[in-house]
Design a protein around this motif. Structure first.
Motif, PDB file in Angstrom:
ATOM      1  N   ARG A 322       0.706  -1.193  -0.001  1.00  0.00           N
ATOM      2  CA  ARG A 322       0.067   0.069  -0.043  1.00  0.00           C
ATOM      3  C   ARG A 322       0.724   1.453   0.081  1.00  0.00           C
ATOM      4  O   ARG A 322       0.554   2.368  -0.575  1.00  0.00           O
ATOM      5  CB  ARG A 322      -0.888  -0.162   1.220  1.00  0.00           C
ATOM      6  CG  ARG A 322      -1.974  -1.062   1.131  1.00  0.00           C
ATOM      7  CD  ARG A 322      -2.558  -1.163   2.522  1.00  0.00           C
ATOM      8  NE  ARG A 322      -3.695  -2.248   2.520  1.00  0.00           N
ATOM      9  CZ  ARG A 322      -4.998  -1.965   2.422  1.00  0.00           C
ATOM     10  NH1 ARG A 322      -5.438  -0.707   2.319  1.00  0.00           N
ATOM     11  NH2 ARG A 322      -5.875  -2.910   2.431  1.00  0.00           N
ATOM     12  N   SER A 323       2.032   1.297   0.766  1.00  0.00           N
ATOM     13  CA  SER A 323       2.971   2.593   0.842  1.00  0.00           C
ATOM     14  C   SER A 323       3.625   2.691  -0.497  1.00  0.00           C
ATOM     15  O   SER A 323       3.851   3.983  -0.829  1.00  0.00           O
ATOM     16  CB  SER A 323       3.791   2.089   1.920  1.00  0.00           C
ATOM     17  OG  SER A 323       3.318   2.225   3.051  1.00  0.00           O
ATOM     18  N   ILE A 324       3.973   1.739  -1.174  1.00  0.00           N
ATOM     19  CA  ILE A 324       4.578   1.906  -2.461  1.00  0.00           C
ATOM     20  C   ILE A 324       3.680   2.659  -3.397  1.00  0.00           C
ATOM     21  O   ILE A 324       3.850   3.456  -4.227  1.00  0.00           O
ATOM     22  CB  ILE A 324       5.085   0.599  -3.228  1.00  0.00           C
ATOM     23  CG1 ILE A 324       6.227  -0.022  -2.414  1.00  0.00           C
ATOM     24  CG2 ILE A 324       5.233   0.712  -4.766  1.00  0.00           C
ATOM     25  CD1 ILE A 324       6.705  -1.268  -2.818  1.00  0.00           C
ATOM     26  N   VAL A 325       2.102   1.999  -3.667  1.00  0.00           N
ATOM     27  CA  VAL A 325       1.294   2.602  -4.302  1.00  0.00           C
ATOM     28  C   VAL A 325       0.986   4.109  -4.142  1.00  0.00           C
ATOM     29  O   VAL A 325       0.854   5.102  -4.883  1.00  0.00           O
ATOM     30  CB  VAL A 325      -0.090   1.720  -4.380  1.00  0.00           C
ATOM     31  CG1 VAL A 325      -0.948   2.516  -5.141  1.00  0.00           C
ATOM     32  CG2 VAL A 325       0.275   0.635  -4.914  1.00  0.00           C
ATOM     33  N   LEU A 326       0.758   4.337  -2.674  1.00  0.00           N
ATOM     34  CA  LEU A 326       0.528   5.766  -2.145  1.00  0.00           C
ATOM     35  C   LEU A 326       1.648   6.638  -2.409  1.00  0.00           C
ATOM     36  O   LEU A 326       1.598   7.988  -2.850  1.00  0.00           O
ATOM     37  CB  LEU A 326       0.242   5.658  -0.825  1.00  0.00           C
ATOM     38  CG  LEU A 326       0.170   7.152  -0.114  1.00  0.00           C
ATOM     39  CD1 LEU A 326      -1.165   7.792  -0.725  1.00  0.00           C
ATOM     40  CD2 LEU A 326      -0.315   6.954   1.346  1.00  0.00           C
ATOM     41  N   ALA A 327       2.862   6.404  -2.260  1.00  0.00           N
ATOM     42  CA  ALA A 327       4.091   7.023  -2.541  1.00  0.00           C
ATOM     43  C   ALA A 327       4.105   7.383  -3.942  1.00  0.00           C
ATOM     44  O   ALA A 327       4.425   8.517  -4.304  1.00  0.00           O
ATOM     45  CB  ALA A 327       5.275   6.388  -2.017  1.00  0.00           C
ATOM     46  N   LEU A 328       3.806   6.451  -4.831  1.00  0.00           N
ATOM     47  CA  LEU A 328       4.096   6.645  -6.201  1.00  0.00           C
ATOM     48  C   LEU A 328       2.920   7.759  -6.704  1.00  0.00           C
ATOM     49  O   LEU A 328       2.969   8.700  -7.508  1.00  0.00           O
ATOM     50  CB  LEU A 328       3.845   5.476  -7.130  1.00  0.00           C
ATOM     51  CG  LEU A 328       5.027   4.821  -6.990  1.00  0.00           C
ATOM     52  CD1 LEU A 328       4.722   3.355  -7.463  1.00  0.00           C
ATOM     53  CD2 LEU A 328       6.191   5.073  -7.824  1.00  0.00           C
ATOM     54  N   GLN A 329       1.815   7.658  -6.131  1.00  0.00           N
ATOM     55  CA  GLN A 329       0.419   8.448  -6.411  1.00  0.00           C
ATOM     56  C   GLN A 329       0.783   9.881  -6.055  1.00  0.00           C
ATOM     57  O   GLN A 329       0.528  10.958  -6.652  1.00  0.00           O
ATOM     58  CB  GLN A 329      -0.659   7.834  -5.954  1.00  0.00           C
ATOM     59  CG  GLN A 329      -1.894   8.581  -6.538  1.00  0.00           C
ATOM     60  CD  GLN A 329      -2.138   8.206  -7.827  1.00  0.00           C
ATOM     61  OE1 GLN A 329      -1.957   7.293  -8.459  1.00  0.00           O
ATOM     62  NE2 GLN A 329      -2.359   9.576  -8.742  1.00  0.00           N
ATOM     63  N   MET A 330       1.324  10.194  -4.915  1.00  0.00           N
ATOM     64  CA  MET A 330       1.875  11.209  -4.172  1.00  0.00           C
ATOM     65  C   MET A 330       2.809  11.836  -5.227  1.00  0.00           C
ATOM     66  O   MET A 330       2.793  13.020  -5.309  1.00  0.00           O
ATOM     67  CB  MET A 330       2.161  11.084  -2.907  1.00  0.00           C
ATOM     68  CG  MET A 330       1.068  10.682  -1.897  1.00  0.00           C
ATOM     69  SD  MET A 330      -0.220  11.987  -1.662  1.00  0.00           S
ATOM     70  CE  MET A 330       0.728  13.111  -0.636  1.00  0.00           C
ATOM     71  N   ALA A 331       3.736  11.237  -5.492  1.00  0.00           N
ATOM     72  CA  ALA A 331       4.814  11.420  -6.509  1.00  0.00           C
ATOM     73  C   ALA A 331       4.264  12.258  -7.775  1.00  0.00           C
ATOM     74  O   ALA A 331       4.433  12.897  -8.324  1.00  0.00           O
ATOM     75  CB  ALA A 331       5.854  10.580  -6.727  1.00  0.00           C
ATOM     76  N   LEU A 332       3.401  11.328  -8.320  1.00  0.00           N
ATOM     77  CA  LEU A 332       2.885  11.856  -9.687  1.00  0.00           C
ATOM     78  C   LEU A 332       2.169  12.870  -9.476  1.00  0.00           C
ATOM     79  O   LEU A 332       2.036  13.906 -10.611  1.00  0.00           O
ATOM     80  CB  LEU A 332       2.112  10.586 -10.098  1.00  0.00           C
ATOM     81  CG  LEU A 332       1.294  10.818 -11.533  1.00  0.00           C
ATOM     82  CD1 LEU A 332       2.131  10.783 -12.645  1.00  0.00           C
ATOM     83  CD2 LEU A 332       0.109   9.582 -11.641  1.00  0.00           C
ATOM     84  N   ASN A 333       1.376  13.473  -8.267  1.00  0.00           N
ATOM     85  CA  ASN A 333       0.808  14.548  -8.118  1.00  0.00           C
ATOM     86  C   ASN A 333       1.368  15.558  -7.640  1.00  0.00           C
ATOM     87  O   ASN A 333       0.951  16.605  -7.059  1.00  0.00           O
ATOM     88  CB  ASN A 333      -0.317  14.298  -7.257  1.00  0.00           C
ATOM     89  CG  ASN A 333      -1.378  13.289  -7.673  1.00  0.00           C
ATOM     90  OD1 ASN A 333      -1.420  12.987  -8.983  1.00  0.00           O
ATOM     91  ND2 ASN A 333      -2.258  12.506  -6.889  1.00  0.00           N
ATOM     92  N   GLY A 334       2.751  15.341  -7.417  1.00  0.00           N
ATOM     93  CA  GLY A 334       3.759  16.292  -6.911  1.00  0.00           C
ATOM     94  C   GLY A 334       3.523  16.831  -5.626  1.00  0.00           C
ATOM     95  O   GLY A 334       3.721  17.929  -5.262  1.00  0.00           O
ATOM     96  N   GLY A 335       3.641  15.547  -4.832  1.00  0.00           N
ATOM     97  CA  GLY A 335       3.285  15.657  -3.451  1.00  0.00           C
ATOM     98  C   GLY A 335       1.858  15.896  -2.974  1.00  0.00           C
ATOM     99  O   GLY A 335       1.804  16.011  -1.773  1.00  0.00           O
ATOM    100  N   LYS A 336       0.926  16.146  -4.003  1.00  0.00           N
ATOM    101  CA  LYS A 336      -0.242  16.416  -3.498  1.00  0.00           C
ATOM    102  C   LYS A 336      -1.286  15.104  -3.142  1.00  0.00           C
ATOM    103  O   LYS A 336      -1.190  14.380  -4.298  1.00  0.00           O
ATOM    104  CB  LYS A 336      -1.051  17.617  -4.348  1.00  0.00           C
ATOM    105  CG  LYS A 336      -0.269  18.824  -4.169  1.00  0.00           C
ATOM    106  CD  LYS A 336      -0.779  19.782  -5.191  1.00  0.00           C
ATOM    107  CE  LYS A 336      -0.221  21.214  -5.351  1.00  0.00           C
ATOM    108  NZ  LYS A 336      -0.814  21.984  -6.201  1.00  0.00           N
ATOM    109  N   ALA A 337      -2.230  15.104  -2.482  1.00  0.00           N
ATOM    110  CA  ALA A 337      -2.958  13.764  -2.368  1.00  0.00           C
ATOM    111  C   ALA A 337      -4.027  13.703  -3.569  1.00  0.00           C
ATOM    112  O   ALA A 337      -4.520  14.998  -3.946  1.00  0.00           O
ATOM    113  CB  ALA A 337      -3.691  13.760  -0.834  1.00  0.00           C
TER     114      ALA A 337
END
Length: 337
Positions: A322-337
């Motif tokens: 779950r953490s890998i998926v969330l970190a990648l999604q946050m990275a894709l969004n420039g650090g925004k949820a």
């Protein structure tokens, strides 16, 4: 605390030579880990060589060599200075985030960049001198292997040691393909790719790094990259502040300008191994794929499939996924949820 001698080095040559002549001497910089270990009787140096006056704190652009266009961070610079330097915040925000996620402001004001990389494990069996620990006392056994191992490794461990590496800063440096520059006892300079700097335990868990005794970290070089706009450091811990990671993920992406295709991916994990763990399987799966939650999940599944949890830390497998998926999604969004 046991008796020791104290000297202050005037230059790097004097520092490395002082350690080379004494196998039980240690460098003293910020001391935020070493002094604690001495108080607990875990570390027993007979001599401390103070290196705080050496001119190795500068942060500057790299203008030549293999890392030209990148940034050099002095080994004796403070963590606070590195985290808040304009060039770090602009071009390597992942590193800034990771440093600020670790420890307290007071400790970051004391801790050095080179010293941060040399932190020893926070495994309670390592700190408790009455318990067996191959890292502290080679050949005595690993108390955590059959003991309480909730905080311990799920990748790369051996029968000799299941401890994890504690630094947040180093997880970001692993994802950023940093290079550690050191001065040898003979006065030579050598460079160590970050992937080769720390060690897995194998049969010699007492050896945390591939540094030779007396070698001094002079700088950490960061190569130029295109991750500044899409990177994120995620730290999962038992309490909101001043706690080491149960598990952490440093994620960085380069995405094509059209098509939302992943050109490059970097993922490093903390709290899961004896060294910063590069999620190379996940990275490889993401290259050329669309940056979507489904593809992030497939990559995370593939990476975590190789995990070997212990009795009390099986939760880290799902947590890592779950953490890998969330970190990648946050990275894709420039650090925004």
């Amino acid at each position: 605390m046991r008796p020791f001698t104290y000297t202050r080095a005037k230059d790097p040559a004097a520092a490395t030579q002082a350690l080379a002549g004494n196998p039980t001497a240690r460098f003293l910089a910020g001391g935020t880990n070493l002094i604690d270990l001495m108080k607990e009787d875990v570390e027993r140096p007979t001599a401390l060589v103070d290196i705080t006056n050496l001119s190795l704190a500068e942060i500057k652009p790299i203008t030549a060599g293999a890392s030209k266009g990148g940034l050099s961070i002095g080994g004796l610079g403070k963590n606070t200075e590195a985290a808040n330097h304009p060039l770090v915040r602009q071009h390597y925000p992942l590193l800034s985030q990771a440093i600020l996620a670790g420890a307290s402001g007071q400790i970051r004001n004391m801790a050095t960049n080179g010293g941060n990389l040399l932190q020893r494990t926070r495994c309670p069996y390592f700190y408790e001198v009455s318990m067996p620990c191959n890292k502290r006392a080679p050949g005595s056994g690993c108390g955590a292997l059959e003991g309480i191992n909730r905080l311990h490794a799920i990748f790369g461990w051996s029968e000799k040691c299941v401890a994890v590496y504690p630094s947040d800063m180093a997880i970001a440096l692993a994802a950023l393909d940093a290079v550690v520059r050191v001065r040898t006892a003979s006065g030579q300079e050598r460079s160590i790719p970050f992937a080769d700097f720390h060690r897995l335990p194998g049969n010699t868990p007492e050896q945390d790094t591939n540094l030779a005794h007396g070698e001094l970290i002079t700088a950490i070089d960061l190569p130029q990259n295109r991750f500044a706009d899409r990177s994120y450091y995620l730290k999962v811990r038992d309490r909101a502040s001043y706690a080491f990671a149960l598990l952490s993920v440093a994620a960085a992406l380069e995405v094509s300008e059209t098509g939302n295709r992943i050109v490059q991916a970097r993922i490093a994990m903390g709290g899961v191994a004896h060294k910063p763990w590069r999620a190379l399987t996940a990275e490889k799966m993401l290259i050329g794929q669309e940056a979507t939650p489904a593809n992030f999940k497939r990559a995370a599944d593939a990476e975590m499939a190789a995990a070997q949890p212990l009795e009390h830390n099986k939760f880290k497998v799902e947590l890592g996924n779950r953490s890998i998926v969330l970190a990648l999604q946050m990275a894709l969004n420039g650090g925004k949820a």
